[in-house]
Design a protein around this motif. Structure first.
Motif, short mmCIF file in Angstrom:
data_model
loop_
_atom_site.label_atom_id
_atom_site.label_comp_id
_atom_site.label_asym_id
_atom_site.label_seq_id
_atom_site.Cartn_x
_atom_site.Cartn_y
_atom_site.Cartn_z
N ASP A 9 0.81 -1.23 0.00
CA ASP A 9 0.00 0.00 0.00
C ASP A 9 0.84 1.27 0.00
O ASP A 9 0.32 2.37 0.21
CB ASP A 9 -0.95 0.01 1.20
CG ASP A 9 -0.21 -0.14 2.53
OD1 ASP A 9 0.99 -0.48 2.51
OD2 ASP A 9 -0.83 0.08 3.58
N ALA A 10 2.14 1.14 -0.26
CA ALA A 10 3.01 2.32 -0.25
C ALA A 10 2.77 3.17 -1.50
O ALA A 10 2.88 2.67 -2.62
CB ALA A 10 4.47 1.90 -0.19
N PRO A 11 2.46 4.46 -1.35
CA PRO A 11 2.24 5.32 -2.52
C PRO A 11 3.54 5.70 -3.21
O PRO A 11 4.62 5.65 -2.60
CB PRO A 11 1.57 6.56 -1.92
CG PRO A 11 2.05 6.60 -0.51
CD PRO A 11 2.23 5.17 -0.08
N GLU A 12 3.46 6.06 -4.46
CA GLU A 12 4.63 6.46 -5.23
C GLU A 12 5.31 7.67 -4.59
O GLU A 12 6.55 7.80 -4.64
CB GLU A 12 4.23 6.79 -6.67
CG GLU A 12 5.37 7.25 -7.57
CD GLU A 12 6.41 6.17 -7.82
OE1 GLU A 12 7.56 6.52 -8.14
OE2 GLU A 12 6.07 4.98 -7.68
N GLU A 13 4.53 8.53 -3.98
CA GLU A 13 5.09 9.73 -3.35
C GLU A 13 6.05 9.36 -2.21
O GLU A 13 7.04 10.06 -1.96
CB GLU A 13 3.97 10.62 -2.79
CG GLU A 13 3.13 11.30 -3.85
CD GLU A 13 2.18 10.34 -4.58
OE1 GLU A 13 1.91 9.24 -4.02
OE2 GLU A 13 1.74 10.67 -5.70
N SER A 14 5.76 8.27 -1.52
CA SER A 14 6.64 7.83 -0.43
C SER A 14 8.00 7.42 -0.96
O SER A 14 9.04 7.74 -0.38
CB SER A 14 6.00 6.67 0.33
OG SER A 14 4.93 7.11 1.13
N PHE A 15 8.00 6.70 -2.08
CA PHE A 15 9.27 6.28 -2.67
C PHE A 15 10.10 7.49 -3.08
O PHE A 15 11.30 7.58 -2.79
CB PHE A 15 9.02 5.39 -3.89
CG PHE A 15 10.28 4.97 -4.60
CD1 PHE A 15 11.12 4.01 -4.06
CD2 PHE A 15 10.64 5.55 -5.81
CE1 PHE A 15 12.29 3.62 -4.70
CE2 PHE A 15 11.80 5.18 -6.47
CZ PHE A 15 12.63 4.21 -5.91
N LYS A 16 9.47 8.45 -3.74
CA LYS A 16 10.17 9.65 -4.18
C LYS A 16 10.72 10.43 -2.99
O LYS A 16 11.85 10.93 -3.03
CB LYS A 16 9.25 10.53 -5.02
CG LYS A 16 8.85 9.92 -6.36
CD LYS A 16 7.90 10.84 -7.11
CE LYS A 16 7.49 10.23 -8.45
NZ LYS A 16 6.54 11.11 -9.18
N TYR A 17 9.93 10.52 -1.93
CA TYR A 17 10.35 11.27 -0.76
C TYR A 17 11.51 10.56 -0.05
O TYR A 17 12.54 11.18 0.26
CB TYR A 17 9.19 11.44 0.21
CG TYR A 17 9.59 12.14 1.49
CD1 TYR A 17 9.71 13.52 1.53
CD2 TYR A 17 9.87 11.41 2.66
CE1 TYR A 17 10.11 14.18 2.70
CE2 TYR A 17 10.25 12.05 3.82
CZ TYR A 17 10.37 13.43 3.83
OH TYR A 17 10.77 14.06 4.99
N LEU A 18 11.36 9.25 0.19
CA LEU A 18 12.39 8.52 0.92
C LEU A 18 13.71 8.49 0.16
O LEU A 18 14.78 8.66 0.75
CB LEU A 18 11.91 7.09 1.21
CG LEU A 18 10.82 6.95 2.27
CD1 LEU A 18 10.33 5.52 2.35
CD2 LEU A 18 11.32 7.42 3.64
N ILE A 19 13.66 8.27 -1.14
CA ILE A 19 14.90 8.19 -1.89
C ILE A 19 15.60 9.55 -1.95
O ILE A 19 16.82 9.64 -1.97
CB ILE A 19 14.65 7.61 -3.31
CG1 ILE A 19 15.95 7.03 -3.87
CG2 ILE A 19 14.08 8.66 -4.26
CD1 ILE A 19 15.76 6.17 -5.10
#
Length: 284
Positions: free
Chosen positions: A177-187
């Motif tokens: 359920d992880a949104p794409e925005e989380s990936f962009k933010y974390l990376i």
């Protein structure tokens, strides 16, 4: 100081994470197999990769990573989710005129195997590209596991100026359920952090604190484990190998050499069997 693995979750971003200090565990095979600086780094990262994949499992699976590139460098590492590990690597030298960095993999294959006692073996692989182990590990995760992940690894070999040997890593895996925005933010937050030598000089607990500060939210710790190099070879298992040769072949080796000796590839333990041993387990 013993090694440690921290497992946890980012509830804010819906990511699971693993932090590992594998320094002492990685030293064992490095000394056992007299690895050079290059292969010490590659094997340490392969061991971390196997551990990260084992942490993704929901049961008692064991995971192995095996790779070999076109310069004949190769490594093999096993891990379960508790960090019980064994590994081996074989060095190779670049041909004259090869301008690749010594810490860059050549083309080849990376194979991953998962198995346990109650299910079929699952195998998958990816083609290696001429880049770091981390890039190829992410390539495998993207192609074969179809998951978004962030990986950081740092290994300082013994001759690194001003440093003792050190092997540490981090792994962030997106939950369904992880949104794409989380990936962009974390990376955007983690990538600059793992490029700093000061981050890898921290203890694993301080690395966790630094990560929380950088991403601006709490990372919930679910468990802590103590990884170790632990070979599962035994005299009984080696006897099974000899039995698979057949009595005629085993007897011919005894006749020629006076004994059968098999050395474990991982821990270098030598098991010896004489004619009495061979006769006994073939009669059984």
């Amino acid at each position: 100081m013993s090694d440690q693995v921290i497992l946890g979750i980012s509830n804010t971003h819906h990511y699971r994470f693993t932090l590992v200090d594998l320094t002492e565990t990685a030293k064992e095979p490095m000394f056992l197999h007299s690895l050079n600086k290059e292969m010490s780094v590659f094997l340490s990262k392969t061991m971390m990769g196997a551990l990260f994949l084992a942490e993704m499992t929901k049961n008692q699976q064991k995971v192995s990573i095996q790779w070999k590139d076109d310069s004949n460098k190769q490594a093999l590492a096993y891990s379960d989710r508790y960090g019980k590990m064994k590994s081996v690597a074989y060095s190779a030298s670049h041909e004259e005129g090869d301008i690749r960095n010594e810490f860059i993999l050549g083309q080849g294959i990376m194979k991953v195997i998962r198995w346990d006692f109650d299910s079929d073996t699952y195998q998958s692989y990816t083609n290696l590209v001429e880049d770091t182990f981390e890039v190829n590990f992410i390539k495998y995760l993207t192609e074969s596991e179809q998951i978004k992940a962030i990986v950081g690894m740092e290994v300082y070999p013994f001759d690194f100026p001003g440093n003792d040997f050190s092997a540490k890593g981090l792994f962030f895996e997106a939950l369904p359920d992880a949104p794409e925005e989380s990936f962009k933010y974390l990376i955007s937050k983690i990538q600059p952090l793992v490029k700093k030598e000061a981050f890898w000089a921290l203890s694993i607990d301080d690395m966790l604190t630094s990560l929380q500060t950088e991403i601006g939210s709490e990372l919930e710790v679910l468990s802590k484990e103590s990884p170790e190099f632990l070979c599962d070879c035994s005299r009984h298992k080696v006897a099974d190998i000899i039995a698979s040769l057949g009595k005629q072949e085993a007897d011919s080796i005894i006749d020629e050499f006076g004994k059968i000796e098999i050395t474990c590839e991982f821990c270098r333990t030598a098991y010896q069997f004489d004619s009495f041993d061979v006769e006994k387990f073939f009669n059984q």
